[in-house]
Design a protein around this motif. Structure first.
Motif, PDB file in Angstrom:
ATOM      1  N   ALA A   1      -6.942 -35.136  26.210  1.00  0.00           N
ATOM      2  CA  ALA A   1      -7.974 -34.610  25.309  1.00  0.00           C
ATOM      3  C   ALA A   1      -9.370 -34.799  25.893  1.00  0.00           C
ATOM      4  N   HIS A   2      -9.614 -35.967  26.478  1.00  0.00           N
ATOM      5  CA  HIS A   2     -10.908 -36.215  27.129  1.00  0.00           C
ATOM      6  C   HIS A   2     -11.111 -35.255  28.308  1.00  0.00           C
ATOM      7  N   HIS A   3     -10.069 -35.084  29.081  1.00  0.00           N
ATOM      8  CA  HIS A   3     -10.132 -34.189  30.243  1.00  0.00           C
ATOM      9  C   HIS A   3     -10.430 -32.755  29.782  1.00  0.00           C
ATOM     10  N   ARG A   4      -9.798 -32.349  28.694  1.00  0.00           N
ATOM     11  CA  ARG A   4     -10.025 -31.003  28.143  1.00  0.00           C
ATOM     12  C   ARG A   4     -11.480 -30.823  27.694  1.00  0.00           C
ATOM     13  N   ILE A   5     -12.001 -31.805  26.999  1.00  0.00           N
ATOM     14  CA  ILE A   5     -13.367 -31.697  26.475  1.00  0.00           C
ATOM     15  C   ILE A   5     -14.410 -31.830  27.584  1.00  0.00           C
ATOM     16  N   GLU A   6     -14.194 -32.761  28.499  1.00  0.00           N
ATOM     17  CA  GLU A   6     -15.214 -33.045  29.520  1.00  0.00           C
ATOM     18  C   GLU A   6     -15.389 -31.897  30.518  1.00  0.00           C
TER      19      GLU A   6
ATOM     20  N   ASP B   1     -12.131 -37.559  42.676  1.00  0.00           N
ATOM     21  CA  ASP B   1     -10.697 -37.580  42.971  1.00  0.00           C
ATOM     22  C   ASP B   1      -9.948 -37.632  41.640  1.00  0.00           C
ATOM     23  N   MET B   2      -8.962 -36.756  41.454  1.00  0.00           N
ATOM     24  CA  MET B   2      -8.293 -36.630  40.165  1.00  0.00           C
ATOM     25  C   MET B   2      -7.661 -37.934  39.694  1.00  0.00           C
ATOM     26  N   GLU B   3      -6.879 -38.581  40.560  1.00  0.00           N
ATOM     27  CA  GLU B   3      -6.226 -39.823  40.152  1.00  0.00           C
ATOM     28  C   GLU B   3      -7.242 -40.911  39.828  1.00  0.00           C
ATOM     29  N   ASP B   4      -8.226 -41.072  40.690  1.00  0.00           N
ATOM     30  CA  ASP B   4      -9.251 -42.091  40.456  1.00  0.00           C
ATOM     31  C   ASP B   4      -9.982 -41.838  39.140  1.00  0.00           C
ATOM     32  N   ALA B   5     -10.310 -40.569  38.883  1.00  0.00           N
ATOM     33  CA  ALA B   5     -11.055 -40.228  37.673  1.00  0.00           C
ATOM     34  C   ALA B   5     -10.250 -40.524  36.410  1.00  0.00           C
ATOM     35  N   ILE B   6      -8.978 -40.132  36.401  1.00  0.00           N
ATOM     36  CA  ILE B   6      -8.142 -40.341  35.214  1.00  0.00           C
ATOM     37  C   ILE B   6      -7.882 -41.828  34.976  1.00  0.00           C
ATOM     38  N   PHE B   7      -7.600 -42.557  36.034  1.00  0.00           N
ATOM     39  CA  PHE B   7      -7.366 -43.998  35.887  1.00  0.00           C
ATOM     40  C   PHE B   7      -8.648 -44.712  35.466  1.00  0.00           C
ATOM     41  N   SER B   8      -9.775 -44.269  35.971  1.00  0.00           N
ATOM     42  CA  SER B   8     -11.053 -44.871  35.587  1.00  0.00           C
ATOM     43  C   SER B   8     -11.339 -44.616  34.111  1.00  0.00           C
ATOM     44  N   ALA B   9     -11.043 -43.403  33.639  1.00  0.00           N
ATOM     45  CA  ALA B   9     -11.218 -43.089  32.222  1.00  0.00           C
ATOM     46  C   ALA B   9     -10.305 -43.961  31.364  1.00  0.00           C
ATOM     47  N   ALA B  10      -9.070 -44.145  31.812  1.00  0.00           N
ATOM     48  CA  ALA B  10      -8.125 -45.003  31.080  1.00  0.00           C
ATOM     49  C   ALA B  10      -8.628 -46.442  31.044  1.00  0.00           C
TER      50      ALA B  10
ATOM     51  N   ASN C   1     -17.528 -44.667  22.226  1.00  0.00           N
ATOM     52  CA  ASN C   1     -18.123 -45.438  23.316  1.00  0.00           C
ATOM     53  C   ASN C   1     -18.198 -44.617  24.598  1.00  0.00           C
ATOM     54  N   TYR C   2     -17.259 -43.696  24.760  1.00  0.00           N
ATOM     55  CA  TYR C   2     -17.243 -42.824  25.950  1.00  0.00           C
ATOM     56  C   TYR C   2     -18.426 -41.859  25.926  1.00  0.00           C
ATOM     57  N   ASN C   3     -18.718 -41.353  24.739  1.00  0.00           N
ATOM     58  CA  ASN C   3     -19.863 -40.456  24.557  1.00  0.00           C
ATOM     59  C   ASN C   3     -20.336 -40.605  23.121  1.00  0.00           C
ATOM     60  N   ARG C   4     -21.514 -41.199  22.952  1.00  0.00           N
ATOM     61  CA  ARG C   4     -21.982 -41.597  21.620  1.00  0.00           C
ATOM     62  C   ARG C   4     -22.468 -40.410  20.793  1.00  0.00           C
TER      63      ARG C   4
ATOM     64  N   ASP D   1     -14.359 -33.552  18.374  1.00  0.00           N
ATOM     65  CA  ASP D   1     -13.734 -32.602  19.298  1.00  0.00           C
ATOM     66  C   ASP D   1     -12.569 -33.237  20.066  1.00  0.00           C
ATOM     67  N   VAL D   2     -12.773 -34.460  20.556  1.00  0.00           N
ATOM     68  CA  VAL D   2     -11.704 -35.136  21.301  1.00  0.00           C
ATOM     69  C   VAL D   2     -10.518 -35.422  20.377  1.00  0.00           C
ATOM     70  N   LEU D   3     -10.806 -35.890  19.171  1.00  0.00           N
ATOM     71  CA  LEU D   3      -9.728 -36.166  18.216  1.00  0.00           C
ATOM     72  C   LEU D   3      -8.941 -34.900  17.886  1.00  0.00           C
TER      73      LEU D   3
END
Length: 231
Positions: A86-91, A164-173, A192-195, A202-204
Motif C-alpha cells: 500500500a505504501h509502495h502504491r501511494i508513494e 534499489d528495490m530490495e533496500d527500499a522495501i526493507f528500509s520502509a519495513a 509517522n511515515y508521512n504526517r 489513502d494508505v489504509l
C-alpha cells in the motif's frame, strides 16, 4: 380532426446535424469526467470490483514481481506485506513515477527523506529532512548506523540504496516496524511515515483493499479444493 404534420426528411437531417456537436461534446466530457473520478480511491475500488466480477476471476492488484520482496521484509520486521504494498502504491505507484525524486527531496522507490534514511542526528539534518549529506554517505551502512537512520542493505551489496528495490522495501519495513506497525499500530506507523491525515486515509484504503482481495482469493482457493475433494 387535424392530422399531425410529418417532419420532412430535410428537417430530420438538419436536426441530426445540429445535435451532433452537442452529442460529441457530452461524450468527451463524460470520458474526461470518468478519468477524473478514477483518481478517487473509492471509485478505483468499485471499478476494480466490477472488473473482477465481470471476468469471474479473483485478482490481487499488486505487481507479482514485488510480492516476494514484501513477504521477505514482513518475515524480518513483522510488518504486513500488504501494508508495504500500500505504501509502495501511494508513494510511487509501484515505482512507475519518473523520476523517483519528489520536489521536496524524497528519494527512491518508497520516497525516503535523506535524513530519515541516514539518520536525523546527522549534523546537516533539519526542517523537512533533506539535509546536505554526500551521496556516498547516503548509501553507506556504517554512516547510517552511526546516525541512527532506517536505511537497510537488504541485498548484501555493501550499500543501503533507496533507489534499489530490495533496500527500499526493507528500509520502509524497518521504519514502519519502529513506528509501531509490527505491534499492530498501523495508523500510527503510517502517520509517522508521512504526517498527513489524507496520507493515512489513502494508505489504509489500499491496505484494506489488498487484505480483502487476499481473503477473496483464499476463500476461492479453499472452495476449489473442497470441490475437487467432493466436499
Amino acid at each position: 380532426m387535424k392530422q399531425k404534420k410529418n417532419i420532412s426528411y430535410k428537417a430530420k437531417i438538419w436536426m441530426i446535424i445540429l445535435l451532433l456537436p452537442c452529442t460529441i461534446t457530452i461524450y468527451i466530457l463524460a470520458i474526461i469526467g470518468w478519468q477524473e473520478l478514477q483518481r478517487i480511491p473509492a471509485i478505483q475500488e468499485w471499478a476494480q470490483s466490477v472488473q473482477s466480477v465481470s471476468t469471474g476471476k479473483n485478482k490481487l492488484d499488486v505487481p507479482k514481481e514485488y510480492i516476494s520482496i514484501y513477504k521477505k521484509a514482513e518475515e524480518l520486521y513483522g510488518v504486513p506485506w500488504t501494508l508495504l504494498a500500500a505504501h509502495h502504491r501511494i508513494e510511487t505507484k509501484f515505482s512507475t513515477m519518473d523520476p523517483l525524486l519528489s520536489p521536496v527531496g524524497a528519494e527512491g522507490h518508497l520516497q525516503f527523506m535523506p535524513c530519515t534514511f541516514v539518520g536525523w542526528s546527522h549534523p546537516s539534518c533539519e526542517g523537512l529532512g533533506k539535509g546536505d549529506i554526500p551521496d556516498k554517505d547516503k548509501v553507506n551502512p556504517d554512516i547510517i548506523a552511526k546516525y541512527g537512520g532506517y536505511g537497510v542493505d537488504a541485498n548484501g551489496d555493501g550499500k543501503a540504496d533507496p533507489y534499489d528495490m530490495e533496500d527500499a522495501i526493507f528500509s520502509a519495513a524497518n521504519y514502519l516496524a519502529a513506528s509501531g506497525a509490527a505491534d499492530g499500530e498501523i495508523e500510527k506507523a503510517i502517520f509517522n511515515y508521512n504526517r498527513s491525515d489524507k496520507y493515512v486515509e489513502d494508505v489504509l484504503h489500499f491496505y484494506n483493499l489488498y487484505e480483502s482481495q487476499l481473503d477473496e482469493i483464499q476463500a476461492a482457493s479453499i472452495k476449489k479444493e473442497n470441490k475437487k475433494d467432493g466436499l
